[in-house]
Design a protein around this motif. Sequence first.
Motif, PDB file in Angstrom:
ATOM      1  N   MET A   1       0.815  -1.189   0.000  1.00  0.00           N
ATOM      2  CA  MET A   1       0.000   0.000   0.000  1.00  0.00           C
ATOM      3  C   MET A   1       0.863   1.259   0.000  1.00  0.00           C
ATOM      4  N   SER A   2       1.996   1.206   0.631  1.00  0.00           N
ATOM      5  CA  SER A   2       2.896   2.371   0.601  1.00  0.00           C
ATOM      6  C   SER A   2       3.263   2.707  -0.833  1.00  0.00           C
ATOM      7  N   GLN A   3       3.439   1.677  -1.649  1.00  0.00           N
ATOM      8  CA  GLN A   3       3.801   1.897  -3.047  1.00  0.00           C
ATOM      9  C   GLN A   3       2.677   2.628  -3.798  1.00  0.00           C
ATOM     10  N   ALA A   4       1.424   2.330  -3.444  1.00  0.00           N
ATOM     11  CA  ALA A   4       0.299   3.011  -4.098  1.00  0.00           C
ATOM     12  C   ALA A   4       0.352   4.506  -3.829  1.00  0.00           C
ATOM     13  N   LEU A   5       0.727   4.869  -2.615  1.00  0.00           N
ATOM     14  CA  LEU A   5       0.864   6.290  -2.299  1.00  0.00           C
ATOM     15  C   LEU A   5       2.017   6.906  -3.090  1.00  0.00           C
ATOM     16  N   ARG A   6       3.145   6.221  -3.121  1.00  0.00           N
ATOM     17  CA  ARG A   6       4.302   6.725  -3.885  1.00  0.00           C
ATOM     18  C   ARG A   6       3.947   6.880  -5.362  1.00  0.00           C
ATOM     19  N   ASP A   7       3.250   5.878  -5.908  1.00  0.00           N
ATOM     20  CA  ASP A   7       2.847   5.921  -7.315  1.00  0.00           C
ATOM     21  C   ASP A   7       1.940   7.106  -7.606  1.00  0.00           C
ATOM     22  N   ALA A   8       1.169   7.509  -6.598  1.00  0.00           N
ATOM     23  CA  ALA A   8       0.266   8.652  -6.760  1.00  0.00           C
ATOM     24  C   ALA A   8       0.980   9.974  -6.500  1.00  0.00           C
ATOM     25  N   GLY A   9       2.270   9.900  -6.242  1.00  0.00           N
ATOM     26  CA  GLY A   9       3.044  11.113  -5.994  1.00  0.00           C
ATOM     27  C   GLY A   9       2.891  11.664  -4.591  1.00  0.00           C
ATOM     28  N   VAL A  10       2.434  10.811  -3.678  1.00  0.00           N
ATOM     29  CA  VAL A  10       2.235  11.234  -2.294  1.00  0.00           C
ATOM     30  C   VAL A  10       3.406  10.744  -1.454  1.00  0.00           C
ATOM     31  N   ARG A  11       3.950  11.648  -0.668  1.00  0.00           N
ATOM     32  CA  ARG A  11       5.062  11.296   0.212  1.00  0.00           C
ATOM     33  C   ARG A  11       4.550  10.375   1.314  1.00  0.00           C
ATOM     34  N   VAL A  12       5.280   9.304   1.584  1.00  0.00           N
ATOM     35  CA  VAL A  12       4.895   8.362   2.628  1.00  0.00           C
ATOM     36  C   VAL A  12       5.595   8.778   3.920  1.00  0.00           C
ATOM     37  N   THR A  13       4.792   9.311   4.831  1.00  0.00           N
ATOM     38  CA  THR A  13       5.302   9.806   6.104  1.00  0.00           C
ATOM     39  C   THR A  13       5.061   8.775   7.203  1.00  0.00           C
ATOM     40  N   ARG A  14       5.603   9.040   8.376  1.00  0.00           N
ATOM     41  CA  ARG A  14       5.367   8.180   9.542  1.00  0.00           C
ATOM     42  C   ARG A  14       3.869   8.059   9.815  1.00  0.00           C
ATOM     43  N   GLN A  15       3.182   9.202   9.718  1.00  0.00           N
ATOM     44  CA  GLN A  15       1.751   9.216  10.002  1.00  0.00           C
ATOM     45  C   GLN A  15       0.977   8.368   8.990  1.00  0.00           C
ATOM     46  N   ARG A  16       1.323   8.510   7.731  1.00  0.00           N
ATOM     47  CA  ARG A  16       0.638   7.724   6.702  1.00  0.00           C
ATOM     48  C   ARG A  16       0.962   6.245   6.829  1.00  0.00           C
ATOM     49  N   GLU A  17       2.180   5.929   7.220  1.00  0.00           N
ATOM     50  CA  GLU A  17       2.543   4.525   7.468  1.00  0.00           C
ATOM     51  C   GLU A  17       1.693   3.944   8.592  1.00  0.00           C
ATOM     52  N   ALA A  18       1.438   4.735   9.634  1.00  0.00           N
ATOM     53  CA  ALA A  18       0.599   4.274  10.744  1.00  0.00           C
ATOM     54  C   ALA A  18      -0.823   3.987  10.252  1.00  0.00           C
ATOM     55  N   ILE A  19      -1.354   4.875   9.421  1.00  0.00           N
ATOM     56  CA  ILE A  19      -2.692   4.683   8.874  1.00  0.00           C
ATOM     57  C   ILE A  19      -2.739   3.421   8.020  1.00  0.00           C
ATOM     58  N   LEU A  20      -1.741   3.226   7.185  1.00  0.00           N
ATOM     59  CA  LEU A  20      -1.668   2.023   6.345  1.00  0.00           C
ATOM     60  C   LEU A  20      -1.590   0.764   7.195  1.00  0.00           C
ATOM     61  N   GLN A  21      -0.817   0.821   8.258  1.00  0.00           N
ATOM     62  CA  GLN A  21      -0.683  -0.339   9.144  1.00  0.00           C
ATOM     63  C   GLN A  21      -2.029  -0.681   9.778  1.00  0.00           C
ATOM     64  N   VAL A  22      -2.760   0.333  10.196  1.00  0.00           N
ATOM     65  CA  VAL A  22      -4.076   0.106  10.792  1.00  0.00           C
ATOM     66  C   VAL A  22      -5.023  -0.504   9.761  1.00  0.00           C
ATOM     67  N   LEU A  23      -5.055   0.043   8.567  1.00  0.00           N
ATOM     68  CA  LEU A  23      -5.944  -0.473   7.529  1.00  0.00           C
ATOM     69  C   LEU A  23      -5.638  -1.922   7.177  1.00  0.00           C
ATOM     70  N   THR A  24      -4.369  -2.241   6.999  1.00  0.00           N
ATOM     71  CA  THR A  24      -4.023  -3.614   6.615  1.00  0.00           C
ATOM     72  C   THR A  24      -4.266  -4.603   7.754  1.00  0.00           C
ATOM     73  N   GLY A  25      -4.239  -4.130   8.988  1.00  0.00           N
ATOM     74  CA  GLY A  25      -4.467  -5.019  10.122  1.00  0.00           C
ATOM     75  C   GLY A  25      -5.908  -5.092  10.582  1.00  0.00           C
ATOM     76  N   SER A  26      -6.786  -4.315   9.976  1.00  0.00           N
ATOM     77  CA  SER A  26      -8.182  -4.268  10.411  1.00  0.00           C
ATOM     78  C   SER A  26      -8.976  -5.440   9.857  1.00  0.00           C
ATOM     79  N   GLU A  27      -9.709  -6.089  10.745  1.00  0.00           N
ATOM     80  CA  GLU A  27     -10.605  -7.145  10.304  1.00  0.00           C
ATOM     81  C   GLU A  27     -12.044  -6.654  10.247  1.00  0.00           C
ATOM     82  N   ASP A  28     -12.254  -5.417  10.710  1.00  0.00           N
ATOM     83  CA  ASP A  28     -13.579  -4.828  10.641  1.00  0.00           C
ATOM     84  C   ASP A  28     -13.590  -3.755   9.557  1.00  0.00           C
ATOM     85  N   HIS A  29     -14.553  -2.901   9.572  1.00  0.00           N
ATOM     86  CA  HIS A  29     -14.695  -1.837   8.589  1.00  0.00           C
ATOM     87  C   HIS A  29     -14.710  -0.505   9.340  1.00  0.00           C
ATOM     88  N   PRO A  30     -13.550  -0.017   9.759  1.00  0.00           N
ATOM     89  CA  PRO A  30     -13.521   1.198  10.583  1.00  0.00           C
ATOM     90  C   PRO A  30     -13.885   2.455   9.800  1.00  0.00           C
TER      91      PRO A  30
END
Length: 130
Positions: A1-30
């Motif tokens: 998923m980090s690559q998708a952000l990079r491909d879109a020209g978005v810088r992958v920051t610590r904060q965005r990495e945290a969001i990605l980690q939460v999304l990939t680890g979620s078994e519900d629909h937050p």
Amino acid sequence: MSQALRDAGVRVTRQREAILQVLTGSEDHPDAAELHRRAQALDPSVSLATVYRTLTVLEREGVIARHSFENGSARFEIAEPGHHDHIVDLDSGEIIEFHSEKIEELQRRIAAEMGYEIVHHRLELYCRKA
């Protein structure tokens, strides 16, 4: 998923990495507020604005799916290649994924009988335990 952000020209920051980690680890629909809460547990500097901007990019790039279930805010999940439908438990708010080939075939047959081919569809069942 980090690559998708990079491909879109978005810088992958610590904060965005945290969001990605939460999304990939979620078994519900937050929703965004829950994603924010969970991401802040990983990185307290994550802002709600960053959550919304990141979700917008991930949705645009097809990495996540946004669901707008009745009586609630938008919910998010990782976009998966296979199709599935949802049951929304009206008492608990739980969202359950399911797949039924019988339902899929019936929908294809109904569309074909009416001269159509299904391009996209969504099935949401709003239920209470019997």
